[in-house]
Scaffold this motif. Structure first.
Motif, mmCIF file in Angstrom:
data_model
loop_
_atom_site.group_PDB
_atom_site.id
_atom_site.type_symbol
_atom_site.label_atom_id
_atom_site.label_comp_id
_atom_site.label_asym_id
_atom_site.label_seq_id
_atom_site.Cartn_x
_atom_site.Cartn_y
_atom_site.Cartn_z
ATOM 1 N N LEU A 172 104.061 -0.678 30.503
ATOM 2 C CA LEU A 172 103.544 0.252 31.671
ATOM 3 C C LEU A 172 102.255 0.563 32.116
ATOM 4 C CD1 LEU A 172 106.105 3.223 30.188
ATOM 5 C CD2 LEU A 172 106.644 1.564 31.929
ATOM 6 N N LEU A 173 101.359 -0.276 31.467
ATOM 7 C CA LEU A 173 100.007 -0.119 31.549
ATOM 8 C C LEU A 173 99.656 -1.354 32.425
ATOM 9 C CD1 LEU A 173 98.601 0.648 28.096
ATOM 10 C CD2 LEU A 173 98.693 2.390 30.032
ATOM 11 N N GLY A 174 98.410 -1.115 33.338
ATOM 12 C CA GLY A 174 97.913 -2.217 34.155
ATOM 13 C C GLY A 174 96.783 -2.926 33.618
ATOM 14 N N VAL A 175 96.201 -3.786 34.266
ATOM 15 C CA VAL A 175 95.152 -4.630 33.966
ATOM 16 C C VAL A 175 93.866 -3.789 33.263
ATOM 17 C CG1 VAL A 175 95.649 -6.469 35.387
ATOM 18 C CG2 VAL A 175 93.965 -4.758 36.081
ATOM 19 N N GLU A 176 93.879 -2.481 33.447
ATOM 20 C CA GLU A 176 92.656 -1.802 32.812
ATOM 21 C C GLU A 176 92.730 -1.839 31.288
ATOM 22 O OE1 GLU A 176 94.032 -0.016 36.764
ATOM 23 O OE2 GLU A 176 95.128 -0.526 35.230
ATOM 24 N N ALA A 177 93.958 -2.060 30.743
ATOM 25 C CA ALA A 177 94.185 -2.032 29.442
ATOM 26 C C ALA A 177 93.661 -3.467 28.679
ATOM 27 C CB ALA A 177 95.630 -1.710 28.984
ATOM 28 N N GLU A 178 93.624 -4.563 29.558
ATOM 29 C CA GLU A 178 93.471 -5.925 29.009
ATOM 30 C C GLU A 178 92.140 -5.520 27.887
ATOM 31 O OE1 GLU A 178 91.875 -10.042 30.463
ATOM 32 O OE2 GLU A 178 92.878 -8.581 31.916
ATOM 33 N N PRO A 179 91.130 -4.840 27.835
ATOM 34 C CA PRO A 179 90.123 -5.298 26.836
ATOM 35 C C PRO A 179 90.556 -4.838 25.430
ATOM 36 C CG PRO A 179 89.021 -4.081 28.812
ATOM 37 C CD PRO A 179 90.536 -4.340 29.015
ATOM 38 N N ALA A 180 91.540 -3.834 25.434
ATOM 39 C CA ALA A 180 92.204 -3.417 24.188
ATOM 40 C C ALA A 180 92.991 -4.543 23.704
ATOM 41 C CB ALA A 180 93.064 -2.227 24.486
ATOM 42 N N ARG A 227 94.815 1.061 22.743
ATOM 43 C CA ARG A 227 93.972 0.996 21.314
ATOM 44 C C ARG A 227 94.902 1.920 20.224
ATOM 45 N NH1 ARG A 227 89.182 1.140 24.440
ATOM 46 N NH2 ARG A 227 88.175 -1.107 24.600
ATOM 47 N N GLU A 228 95.294 3.139 20.705
ATOM 48 C CA GLU A 228 95.903 4.052 19.897
ATOM 49 C C GLU A 228 97.124 3.655 19.627
ATOM 50 O OE1 GLU A 228 96.882 8.730 19.674
ATOM 51 O OE2 GLU A 228 95.838 8.204 21.380
ATOM 52 N N LEU A 229 98.084 2.951 20.618
ATOM 53 C CA LEU A 229 99.394 2.564 20.412
ATOM 54 C C LEU A 229 99.426 1.242 19.421
ATOM 55 C CD1 LEU A 229 100.628 2.742 24.020
ATOM 56 C CD2 LEU A 229 101.476 3.775 21.949
ATOM 57 N N LEU A 230 98.566 0.332 19.633
ATOM 58 C CA LEU A 230 98.355 -0.940 18.943
ATOM 59 C C LEU A 230 98.154 -0.464 17.389
ATOM 60 C CD1 LEU A 230 96.372 -2.969 21.338
ATOM 61 C CD2 LEU A 230 98.816 -3.570 20.498
ATOM 62 N N ALA A 231 97.149 0.517 17.197
ATOM 63 C CA ALA A 231 96.894 0.997 15.851
ATOM 64 C C ALA A 231 97.959 1.684 15.045
ATOM 65 C CB ALA A 231 95.827 1.931 15.808
ATOM 66 N N ALA A 232 98.762 2.160 15.800
ATOM 67 C CA ALA A 232 100.079 3.013 15.353
ATOM 68 C C ALA A 232 101.087 2.158 15.000
ATOM 69 C CB ALA A 232 100.335 4.205 16.203
ATOM 70 N N ARG A 263 92.845 -7.784 24.179
ATOM 71 C CA ARG A 263 92.073 -8.754 23.852
ATOM 72 C C ARG A 263 91.201 -8.718 22.198
ATOM 73 N NH1 ARG A 263 91.369 -12.986 27.138
ATOM 74 N NH2 ARG A 263 91.717 -13.053 29.306
ATOM 75 N N GLU A 264 91.083 -7.465 21.932
ATOM 76 C CA GLU A 264 90.541 -6.925 20.818
ATOM 77 C C GLU A 264 91.534 -7.465 19.577
ATOM 78 O OE1 GLU A 264 88.296 -3.195 22.639
ATOM 79 O OE2 GLU A 264 89.582 -2.870 21.257
ATOM 80 N N VAL A 265 92.413 -7.602 19.582
ATOM 81 C CA VAL A 265 93.648 -7.833 18.604
ATOM 82 C C VAL A 265 94.299 -9.282 18.446
ATOM 83 C CG1 VAL A 265 94.309 -5.500 18.416
ATOM 84 C CG2 VAL A 265 95.572 -6.708 19.812
ATOM 85 N N LEU A 266 93.719 -10.160 19.326
ATOM 86 C CA LEU A 266 94.197 -11.587 19.563
ATOM 87 C C LEU A 266 94.148 -12.238 18.208
ATOM 88 C CD1 LEU A 266 92.791 -12.739 22.846
ATOM 89 C CD2 LEU A 266 95.123 -12.347 22.386
ATOM 90 N N ASP A 267 93.371 -12.037 17.404
ATOM 91 C CA ASP A 267 93.424 -12.616 16.038
ATOM 92 C C ASP A 267 93.882 -11.912 14.904
ATOM 93 O OD1 ASP A 267 91.559 -14.764 17.036
ATOM 94 O OD2 ASP A 267 89.879 -13.849 16.703
ATOM 95 N N ASP A 268 94.507 -10.752 15.291
ATOM 96 C CA ASP A 268 95.264 -10.037 14.598
ATOM 97 C C ASP A 268 96.720 -10.528 13.905
ATOM 98 O OD1 ASP A 268 97.355 -7.522 13.549
ATOM 99 O OD2 ASP A 268 95.463 -6.593 13.432
ATOM 100 N N ARG A 269 97.148 -10.510 12.800
ATOM 101 C CA ARG A 269 98.546 -11.330 12.528
ATOM 102 C C ARG A 269 99.543 -10.600 13.273
ATOM 103 N NH1 ARG A 269 101.449 -11.762 6.789
ATOM 104 N NH2 ARG A 269 101.416 -9.309 7.099
ATOM 105 N N LEU A 311 99.262 -10.198 27.933
ATOM 106 C CA LEU A 311 98.149 -10.911 28.727
ATOM 107 C C LEU A 311 98.754 -11.965 29.652
ATOM 108 C CD1 LEU A 311 95.399 -11.218 25.960
ATOM 109 C CD2 LEU A 311 95.266 -9.668 28.084
ATOM 110 N N THR A 312 99.732 -12.797 29.084
ATOM 111 C CA THR A 312 100.264 -14.016 29.787
ATOM 112 C C THR A 312 101.128 -13.231 31.066
ATOM 113 O OG1 THR A 312 100.159 -15.183 27.770
ATOM 114 C CG2 THR A 312 101.700 -15.867 29.647
ATOM 115 N N GLU A 313 101.748 -12.352 30.855
ATOM 116 C CA GLU A 313 102.713 -11.840 31.715
ATOM 117 C C GLU A 313 101.741 -11.211 32.895
ATOM 118 O OE1 GLU A 313 105.035 -9.020 29.693
ATOM 119 O OE2 GLU A 313 106.766 -10.393 29.224
ATOM 120 N N ARG A 314 100.452 -10.824 32.524
ATOM 121 C CA ARG A 314 99.774 -10.439 33.830
ATOM 122 C C ARG A 314 98.722 -11.421 34.096
ATOM 123 N NH1 ARG A 314 101.963 -6.865 31.269
ATOM 124 N NH2 ARG A 314 102.416 -4.723 31.874
ATOM 125 N N GLY A 315 99.234 -12.790 33.849
ATOM 126 C CA GLY A 315 98.289 -13.879 34.623
ATOM 127 C C GLY A 315 96.924 -13.895 34.066
#
Length: 521
Positions: free
Chosen positions: A396-404, A370-375, A406-412, A422-426
């Motif tokens: 470098l992050l695993g599936v534990e980061a998935e919720p963050a 979340r912090e990386l995406l916002a920055a 998904r929160e920006v899927l609609d962000d341009r 998400l696709t690369e992690r199946g």
């Protein structure tokens, strides 16, 4: 010290405790310390602070050097001078005695000094400071002329003295400083370098005893060329190659002197090569490997050098004191994501990954994402590169980061890279991006790569394949509402190998600028 370049790649340093242990084992500092202990509680010295001939022989024996050998006595005198110059030994000579005592007679005494008290207290920083002061003594010596070797006979038999020689100590010191700074930068750019030689490398600090190959070692011709050959010169001229040879031989002299300091490991130029390269006029024409001499064993004959772990620490201290920006891996670990992303845009790939791993190490994956995406958000010129670094860090992050993600899927700005992650992690239920998002991400990624000055040939190949996969690419691309759209299309026009496609790219760039002008109006 002159810092060149002023902005340097990051290096990974050993912990201070490990560096201090290495410093105490360096021949130069070890000898100075042994002479300081030998001199306690005091030793008589002349008006210049030097030992008598008899005491110098005793000191040589203390160091295990031949007391009747000129080289051994010279090394002993150097160790004594280092002890005095660093404050390990303090001179107690009254002004009157210093002025009136005849040469060679006792004028005062040397006693253990304040630096000796500091170093024996065992604080790693104090040990490293004294070691660096000792190394500075030899650096100054390396830049000074050897009067005895430079003196020579003129045609009429008169001696030519130092004033007659074309030698500028300040210029030579700047030359050596620049060479060491370039060596520092070359090693920092090398993915195989973590902290020079060190525990397990088979090389002691400044030993110079074993062949210096691999592990970040830089061939002497490469270092010399970095000081001589202009960046824009593709094929050096004969005159430039001769200058490279001259610089190699200057560096060879300097590095032989510096090896005992612990700053560097050095494998000297093979004397046989110098003899082979001697021209009819007695001077080397061109000394350096040719295209046929690319195997490691042959290249190493021309000299190999690398900074030790101590050398990286010491050079960084000197460069920082001179005003250079010389970061250390891990500096950004506790900082905000915005600081991390901005810094990593200037780091070599291997350093950027290492710094990102250190930043992520003590953070929960979803919170870090979340912090990386916002920055990474923004429409400034550096924003595309921030997003590219963000995307690379998120890998470098695993599936534990998935919720963050998904929160920006609609962000341009972020929805495209989130879908890629998400696709690369199946991940399941990842919505397909619309065409506008695909093209926006494409422009954003190309803008980042262009800003990074990536290899033009690789970019040209990427652009050709990209255009080939999308019918009507340029007709759609100029409509993308990205701040860098026109600049990216201009670059595609320059880089695309097909003339027709390049022309379409330039026309699309013109349309994009017209669109921007209309929107601005």
């Amino acid at each position: 010290m002159s810092a060149s370049p002023l902005v340097l790649p990051p290096v990974r340093l050993l912990p201070a405790d490990d560096l201090a242990r290495l410093a105490l084992a360096v021949p130069l500092l070890d000898r100075a310390l042994r002479l300081t202990r030998w001199a306690a509680p005091h030793r008589q010295v002349d008006a210049m602070g030097e030992l008598s001939d008899a005491d110098l022989q005793l000191a040589a024996a203390e160091l295990g050097l031949a007391e009747d050998d000129e080289a051994g006595l010279a090394e002993t005198a150097q160790a004594w001078d280092v002890a005095v110059d660093t404050g390990l030994l303090a001179l107690e000579i009254e002004e009157q005695a210093e002025e009136f005592t005849p040469d060679g007679e006792a004028a005062g005494r040397a006693v253990p000094g304040e630096a000796y008290a500091r170093i024996t207290a065992g604080d790693p920083r104090e040990i490293l400071d004294v070691w660096l002061a000792a190394a500075e003594c030899v650096l100054a010596e390396a830049a000074a002329p050897d009067v005895e070797s430079l003196r020579h006979m003129t045609d009429d038999g008169d001696r030519m003295l130092l004033d007659d020689l074309d030698w500028d100590p300040d210029e030579e010191a700047e030359f050596l400083d620049t060479a060491l700074a370039n060596l520092y930068a070359l090693m920092a750019m090398d993915e195989g370098t973590w902290s020079g030689s060190g525990p397990g490398s088979g090389l002691g600090p400044g030993s110079g005893a074993a062949p210096v190959t691999g592990g970040g070692a830089v061939p002497l011709p490469v270092l010399a060329a970095s000081l001589v050959v202009p960046d824009e010169m593709e094929q050096p001229s004969d005159a430039v190659l001769e200058e490279v040879t001259e610089v190699m031989l200057r560096l060879d002299d300097h590095f032989r002197l510096l090896a005992p300091t612990g700053l560097l490991d050095y494998q000297p130029v093979d004397e046989a090569l110098i003899e082979e390269a001697e021209g009819e006029d007695g001077g080397p024409d061109h000394l350096g490997p040719t295209a046929d001499d690319l195997d490691l064993e042959e290249i190493s004959r021309y000299g190999m050098v690398r900074l030790t772990p101590l050398g990286l620490h010491g050079l960084r201290e000197r460069l920082s004191d001179a005003g250079a920006h010389a970061p250390v891996l891990g500096d950004l670990a506790a900082g905000p994501a915005a600081e991390l992303l901005n810094a990593l845009t200037e780091y070599p790939d291997h350093s950027a990954r290492a710094e990102a791993e250190l930043w992520l190490a003590d953070r929960k994956p979803a919170e870090a994402a979340r912090e990386l995406l916002a920055a990474s958000r923004g429409d400034d010129q550096a924003a595309p590169r921030r997003r590219l670094i963000c995307q690379q860090t998120l890998t470098l992050l695993g599936v534990e980061a998935e919720p963050a993600l998904r929160e920006v899927l609609d962000d341009r700005e972020l929805g495209g890279l989130a879908r890629v992650w998400l696709t690369e992690r199946g991940a399941s239920d990842v919505p397909a991006p619309d065409a506008a998002m695909v093209f926006w991400l494409t422009i954003d990624t190309l803008a980042a790569q262009l800003d990074a000055d990536d290899d033009p040939e690789l970019l040209a190949e990427l652009i050709r394949d990209l255009v080939a996969r999308h019918d009507g690419f340029f007709e759609a691309a100029w409509r993308v509402g990205h701040p860098a759209t026109a600049d990216v299309l201009d670059a595609m026009g320059r880089l695309h190998p097909d003339r027709k496609a390049a022309k379409e790219a330039r026309k699309a760039a013109f349309k994009a600028r017209s669109r921007e002008g209309g929107a601005g109006g």
